[in-house]
Design a protein around this motif. Structure first.
Motif, short mmCIF file in Angstrom:
data_model
loop_
_atom_site.label_atom_id
_atom_site.label_comp_id
_atom_site.label_asym_id
_atom_site.label_seq_id
_atom_site.Cartn_x
_atom_site.Cartn_y
_atom_site.Cartn_z
N GLU A 75 4.35 6.03 4.38
CA GLU A 75 3.53 7.23 4.30
C GLU A 75 4.93 8.36 4.55
N GLY A 100 -4.81 4.65 6.59
CA GLY A 100 -4.66 3.34 6.71
C GLY A 100 -5.59 2.23 6.65
N THR A 103 2.88 -0.70 4.25
CA THR A 103 2.23 0.59 3.81
C THR A 103 3.54 1.74 4.02
N LEU A 162 -3.74 -0.48 12.36
CA LEU A 162 -2.41 -0.38 11.79
C LEU A 162 -1.36 -0.67 12.70
N CYS A 167 -0.33 5.44 3.03
CA CYS A 167 -0.91 5.02 3.97
C CYS A 167 -2.36 5.69 4.25
N ILE A 175 4.63 -0.38 8.85
CA ILE A 175 4.51 1.08 8.49
C ILE A 175 5.97 1.48 8.26
N ASP A 185 0.83 -1.31 -0.07
CA ASP A 185 -0.01 0.05 0.11
C ASP A 185 0.92 1.18 -0.12
N ALA A 220 -4.63 -0.43 4.06
CA ALA A 220 -3.69 -1.43 4.48
C ALA A 220 -4.52 -2.48 5.46
#
Length: 183
Positions: A57, A38, A55, A75, A35, A84, A32, A41
């Motif tokens: 970001e 989220g 994911t 998440l 994000c 993440i 992903d 994800a």
């Protein structure tokens, strides 16, 4: 319920994105690229065949919003299998091995907000192609294909995805984006 052109709740939006990459055949590791809150994800991680989600970001404020938003809390639940990564997806993707992901959901900010990144560029799409497994699908979220702004973007994005190597590029009106495959 309202008309999809004017009204979309986050649950339906997530469901449509997951369906676009093939919820029934979604498995392995999913990327992903952006994000946001989220939801994508989390939705991907909840699919039975998915073993993990990465994911990315760039914006610290987005991660802070996720930490404050109860619907984003999964998440941060290690049991969900979501990693993440913070930073620029255009740079982070270069560190992934070839054919690392069984599906990619690319939901970038609006083009006008992407001044510091190349999330709509041929070079980024070539990286997406490199890291997605053969026989897998990419969803590139763009926005309502019937709106003037998004409608103009579709042709250019489809052309660049084709130039990057993707095939079977089709508009998915429910997911508000393009679905493309790596053969």
């Amino acid at each position: 319920g309202g008309d999809q052109k004017t009204e979309m709740d986050p649950t339906a939006d997530t469901r449509n994105k997951i369906a676009a990459v093939g919820a029934d055949r979604l498995h392995g590791h999913v990327l992903d690229t952006c994000c946001g809150l989220g939801y994508t994800a989390i939705g991907a991680a909840r699919q039975s065949g998915v073993t993990g989600v990465t994911t990315i970001e760039l914006d610290d404020a987005s991660i802070e919003m996720c930490q404050a938003n109860p619907w984003s809390w999964p998440l941060f639940d290690d049991a969900m299998g979501i990693e993440i990564m913070r930073g620029n997806a255009c740079e982070i993707i270069k560190g992934f091995a070839d054919e690392s992901f069984s599906a990619i959901i690319h939901d970038p900010p609006a083009l006008a907000l992407c001044k510091d990144t190349d999330l709509y560029s041929l070079s980024f799409y070539e990286q997406l192609y490199r890291v997605i497994k053969r026989g897998s699908r990419l969803l590139h979220y763009i926005g309502n294909p019937e709106s003037k702004e998004s409608g103009r973007l579709y042709r250019g994005i489809a052309s660049r995805l084709k130039d990057a190597g993707f095939s079977s590029i089709k508009t998915d009106k429910k997911a508000f984006g393009l679905v493309a495959e790596r053969r």
